[in-house]
Design a protein around this motif. Structure first.
Motif, short mmCIF file in Angstrom:
data_model
loop_
_atom_site.label_atom_id
_atom_site.label_comp_id
_atom_site.label_asym_id
_atom_site.label_seq_id
_atom_site.Cartn_x
_atom_site.Cartn_y
_atom_site.Cartn_z
N PHE A 87 0.80 2.91 5.47
CA PHE A 87 0.23 1.88 6.36
C PHE A 87 -0.40 0.73 5.59
N ARG B 39 -2.20 -4.22 4.11
CA ARG B 39 -3.66 -4.07 4.10
C ARG B 39 -4.23 -4.12 2.68
N ILE C 209 -2.84 -9.02 5.59
CA ILE C 209 -3.15 -9.72 6.83
C ILE C 209 -4.66 -9.78 7.02
N GLU C 210 -5.16 -10.98 7.23
CA GLU C 210 -6.59 -11.13 7.46
C GLU C 210 -6.88 -11.33 8.95
N ASP C 211 -5.92 -11.95 9.64
CA ASP C 211 -6.11 -12.30 11.04
C ASP C 211 -6.08 -11.04 11.92
N ASP C 212 -7.10 -10.86 12.75
CA ASP C 212 -7.19 -9.66 13.59
C ASP C 212 -6.11 -9.57 14.65
N ASP C 213 -5.59 -10.73 15.07
CA ASP C 213 -4.61 -10.71 16.15
C ASP C 213 -3.18 -10.69 15.66
N ALA C 214 -3.01 -10.81 14.36
CA ALA C 214 -1.66 -10.84 13.83
C ALA C 214 -0.98 -9.51 14.08
N PRO C 215 0.33 -9.55 14.38
CA PRO C 215 1.03 -8.28 14.59
C PRO C 215 1.01 -7.42 13.34
N LEU C 216 0.97 -6.12 13.53
CA LEU C 216 1.03 -5.21 12.41
C LEU C 216 2.44 -5.20 11.86
N PHE D 99 3.42 -2.90 9.67
CA PHE D 99 3.80 -1.50 9.50
C PHE D 99 3.07 -0.63 10.50
N ALA D 100 3.78 -0.17 11.47
CA ALA D 100 3.18 0.66 12.50
C ALA D 100 4.16 1.74 12.88
N ASN E 66 -1.04 5.12 16.22
CA ASN E 66 -1.38 4.30 15.06
C ASN E 66 -2.88 4.30 14.72
N ARG F 153 -8.46 -2.61 21.07
CA ARG F 153 -8.95 -3.73 21.88
C ARG F 153 -8.06 -3.83 23.10
N PHE G 33 -8.55 0.80 6.90
CA PHE G 33 -7.96 0.70 8.23
C PHE G 33 -9.04 0.56 9.30
N LYS H 289 -9.88 -2.08 11.01
CA LYS H 289 -9.66 -3.05 12.08
C LYS H 289 -9.19 -2.39 13.37
N GLN I 3 -0.34 -6.19 19.21
CA GLN I 3 -0.04 -6.25 17.78
C GLN I 3 1.07 -5.31 17.36
#
Lengths: 502, 343
Positions: A115, A119, A491-498, A500-501, B47, B191, B326, B328, B334
């Motif tokens: 993951f 990060r 990625i720093e932006d909280d809303d950016a898509p992940l 790796f999920a 996740n 969220r 992890f 966040k 997302q």
């Protein structure tokens, strides 16, 4: 069947199954770490594509190794509680340290690796896969040290009051001659499996790509030019992985042979009966058996081909010192071990040995030893053939090639299994050689029916998982390299898509 | 304190750590069919625990390994005596473990729903069995002593005896508390819409958890406890879970999470306190297996103490770091579209 027999079957089934995944994990972790390092150092996207591709196959395999490993730890207490009581003071410590030092490391850093692509920065992320590899291989140190104690008990004292073996010298346990011989042999064998796997997967893709190679086109034909470019786009990394895998597998194969020789010498010293059985040698001899056929009871030679002097050379480094055979060893053990067993476990156990003897199943021992060696050789031969075929810019063709690519990883994989069956069956009739007979180690409160029910349960679940695992592996192998990989960015932006999920 | 007592404490800590950590990922697994309305929701939930569940589970393996090494007699007696329950635990852990890794590997509904079922089954059965087991540990097991051996016979009567009212309450309490713990964890890590729904669910489950924890811990303290100490532990456990419920209603899920952590910590500690000075309490007190009787030699314990003193801080360090990396919150928006081979 009694509880002992079923418990032994259960241990055999669950261990051999677990060990189909372990050798790949042990060495593929290093290979993936190397590929990722190459990418970080060179920036060449092909290495990243290979990292992702083999990383995924590694994870599919790792998951199975992990979950089947839990069974192994619990099984000692469930099926072999008398054994656990008897050696817990010694055997438990490496297992506890395995969990503390190795399992935590591999599982935690694997989570970070899976993951952490977006990060962690590149270098820290690279570090996590190396930590996974170190953790995984550290776990082998402890489990093999524990197993070596069963083959050659050292660093302990028998306490007749508590009726258990008690640790007196932990350093001796970790420097057990059998452990020092087994560890490099097993590591080399694991590298042989994982490198064969990589060579075979990429080798198969090269063959597939070569079969569907587009014709070199006119420079103005854009579509055709693109097809050629796509083709080359995959050929280059697969050629690298196939050749790299083949080179590593041949080196590992040589390592397996050298360490195998070293280990055999340790065995002749510490467990001569196992090696006599491996040779099918009933009388003391200097000859190595290429093929021996015995009678049904496996106590008489009917037909045999021998290489004179070779056995002595393998055991002692000369051609003249005879290696003890099964019969003289048996006589010796009846004199030394039967009274000891009478003292430790009473008349029933001692009388059993006086009658049944101290040798393992000779047919199983003899053949598993030879199959192990043969399968390792087969892998090396295919690896050498691969290097010859792929020399320069050549690509494989022909009908035989894909079948060789199927055989290549399976041969050393099953070679590993047969090696362990040989080691563990050759240890019989002992749980701990010369100290604890197998029959005395089973759980006294557990009935044969319970063990049988759990054996069936495990076999069914393991069978279903095997089908799923193999299908998944083949699916992802066929899917091949990711076409394009994006350069991972933190990625720093909280809303950016992940990125790796699950 | 003797070395053996220190190791009894260490093993108690390992179990407590396991229940606190894996407790929330069991909870997330059990909530999969309840909170996971859509595929995106389910993926968000998985996740939240993806990077850490495996490390959490190693606490169990380490607890088992430490029992084997420090108290072979304990390990041997319990593991063989509770053969069938442990078999269920193993099967649960096996199918659950592969499911986390395999679930997203094919883009097919039938494939995903198969592994969802495995996750739910494993996340449910393991804490249920362990809850029943731990209640029996403090109540007493039908073990008998003969010379230096303690044995729980694998008879049908002994097995059925495990399902007494107290133990069943223990099993249900573990389930309810972990579901609550998991719901709070989800609202802590997410969220948006799923965050709201898990919070609302936690408010409902929380009431059940408070009642069950109160019943179980008080029963434990009064029937099998060590007087005032056990009672205080029980009250802290009840206060913890009640605090968690209150904080959840105030939308302070960080504090709520601390509340369930404290509650699990004290609930499990209360069981171990009730077991002292035995590692296996027998239904007939004369047959009990004491800490001293079960222990390994001091030489072995010394080696393990040194190794643990060196390596445990390291383990705690990198596990804490994982939670930091992890940290966040994630949301359904997302989660990328399912692409086979994307990961």
């Amino acid at each position: 069947m009694n509880a002992e027999t079923i418990a032994r079957w259960q241990f055999g089934v669950t261990t051999v199954y677990h060990f189909l995944f372990v050798p790949i994990t042990l060495a593929l972790s290093w290979l993936v770490a190397i590929l990722q390092t190459l990418w970080v150092r060179t920036g060449n996207q092909n290495y990243l594509r290979l990292t992702k591709f083999y990383g995924k196959l590694f994870l599919i395999n790792f998951a199975m190794g992990l979950v089947t490993g839990i069974v192994q730890e619990f099984q000692f207490g469930m099926n072999w509680s008398e054994y656990s009581r008897f050696v817990g003071d010694i055997f438990g410590a490496p297992l506890a340290l395995e969990a503390l030092l190795a399992f935590f490391m591999e599982s935690t850093f694997l989570g970070l690796w899976i993951f952490g692509w977006d990060r962690l920065n590149k270098k820290i992320h690279l570090l996590t896969i190396w930590m996974v590899a170190i953790g995984t291989n550290l776990s082998a140190v402890f489990i093999l040290a524990a197993n070596a104690f069963m083959q050659n008990p050292v660093g302990y004292e028998y306490n007749p009051v508590t009726h258990r073996a008690e640790l007196t010298d932990f350093v001796a346990v970790l420097t057990n001659k059998v452990f020092l011989a087994t560890y490099p042999h097993q590591m080399a064998a694991a590298w042989l499996v994982a490198a064969s796997f990589m060579a075979a997967v990429s080798g198969w893709h090269l063959w597939r790509l070569n079969k569907s190679r587009p014709a070199r086109a006119d420079i103005n034909d854009v579509d055709a030019t693109q097809r050629v470019a796509d083709h080359d786009h995959d050929v280059i990394p697969h050629r690298f992985a196939a050749k790299f895998g083949a080179v590593v597998l041949i080196l590992a194969g040589m390592g397996v042979m050298l360490t195998g020789d070293f280990q055999a010498k340790a065995m002749y010293e510490k467990q001569p009966m196992k090696m006599a059985a491996a040779e099918g040698a009933f009388e003391s001899t200097t000859d190595f058996s290429i093929l021996t056929i015995g009678n049904r009871e496996a106590n008489e030679e009917i037909f045999a081909i021998h290489l004179p002097g070779l056995l002595s050379f393998l055991s002692y480094g000369n051609f003249t010192t005879p290696v003890p055979g099964i019969r003289p060893l048996e006589a010796e053990y009846q004199q030394t071990l039967t009274p000891k067993m009478r003292e430790m476990y009473g008349d029933e156990v001692a009388d059993h040995f006086a009658e049944a003897g101290y040798h393992p199943n000779i047919i199983v021992t003899y053949w598993t030893f030879r199959i192990m060696i043969t399968l390792g050789m087969v892998a090396m031969a295919i690896g050498a053939w691969m290097l010859w075929t792929l020399r320069g810019e050549r690509l494989p063709r022909g009908k035989l090639w894909p079948w060789l690519m199927v055989a290549l990883p399976l041969a050393p994989l099953f070679g590993n299994s047969f090696g362990w069956i040989f080691t563990e069956m050759g240890r019989q009739p002992w749980l701990v050689f010369g100290l604890m007979p197998t029959q005395t180690g089973v759980s006294p409160g557990v009935t044969a029916g319970t063990v049988l029910a759990s054996l069936i349960g495990f076999t069914v679940v393991y069978g279903v998982l095997a089908v799923i695992e193999v299908k998944l592996m083949l699916h992802y192998i066929k899917l091949g390299l990711p076409k394009h990989v994006e350069e991972p960015k933190v990625i720093e932006d909280d809303d950016a898509p992940l990125t790796f999920a699950y | 304190m003797t070395l053996a007592e220190i190791w009894f404490l260490a093993i108690a800590i390992l179990w407590v750590g396991f229940f606190i950590l894996e407790g929330f990922d069991f909870g997330v697994g059990m909530l999969l069919p309840i909170l996971g309305n859509t595929e995106k929701d389910r993926r968000v939930m998985i996740n939240t625990i993806g990077p850490v569940w495996d490390g959490n589970e190693v606490w169990l393996l380490t607890a088992g390994g430490a029992m084997f090494a420090a108290f072979p007699e304990w390990y041997a007696t319990i593991f063989s005596g509770l053969y069938v329950p442990l078999l269920l635990v193993l099967l649960g852990l096996i199918v659950r473990g592969v499911s986390f890794e395999y679930r997203h590997k094919r883009d097919m509904d039938s494939w995903r729903s198969l592994f969802d079922r495995f996750i739910i089954f494993g996340s449910f059965v393991v804490p249920l069995v362990l809850g029943v087991g731990f209640a029996n540990f403090v109540r007493g097991l039908p073990i008998t002593r003969n010379e230096n051996n303690w044995i729980m016979e694998g008879t049908f009567a002994n097995f059925i005896g495990l399902f007494n009212p107290f133990a069943l309450l223990g099993g249900v309490t573990f389930i309810a508390l972990f579901v609550f713990h998991g719901a709070i964890f989800i609202s802590l890590k997410t969220r948006g819409e799923i965050h709201e729904r898990s919070r609302a669910l936690a408010a409902k489950v929380g009431i059940a958890a408070v009642v069950l924890v109160a019943a179980f811990t008080l029963w434990t303290a009064l029937a099998y406890g060590k007087g005032a100490l056990s009672l205080v532990i029980a009250l802290v456990s009840i206060a913890g879970v009640a605090f968690a419920w209150f904080m959840n209603s105030k939308d302070r899920e960080g504090w709520a999470f601390i509340g369930t952590v404290v509650s699990i910590l004290t609930m499990v500690s209360g069981i171990f306190v009730g077991m002292v000075p035995n590692v296996v309490k027998a239904l007939d007190p004369a047959q009990s297996l004491s800490i001293a009787d079960a222990a390994s030699t001091s030489y072995t314990l010394t080696i393990m103490t040194v190794a643990t003193a060196i390596f445990l801080p390291l383990v705690l360090g990198y596990q804490a770091w994982t939670f930091w990396v992890f940290r966040k919150r994630i949301s359904a928006e997302q989660i990328p579209a399912a692409v086979e081979g994307a990961h």
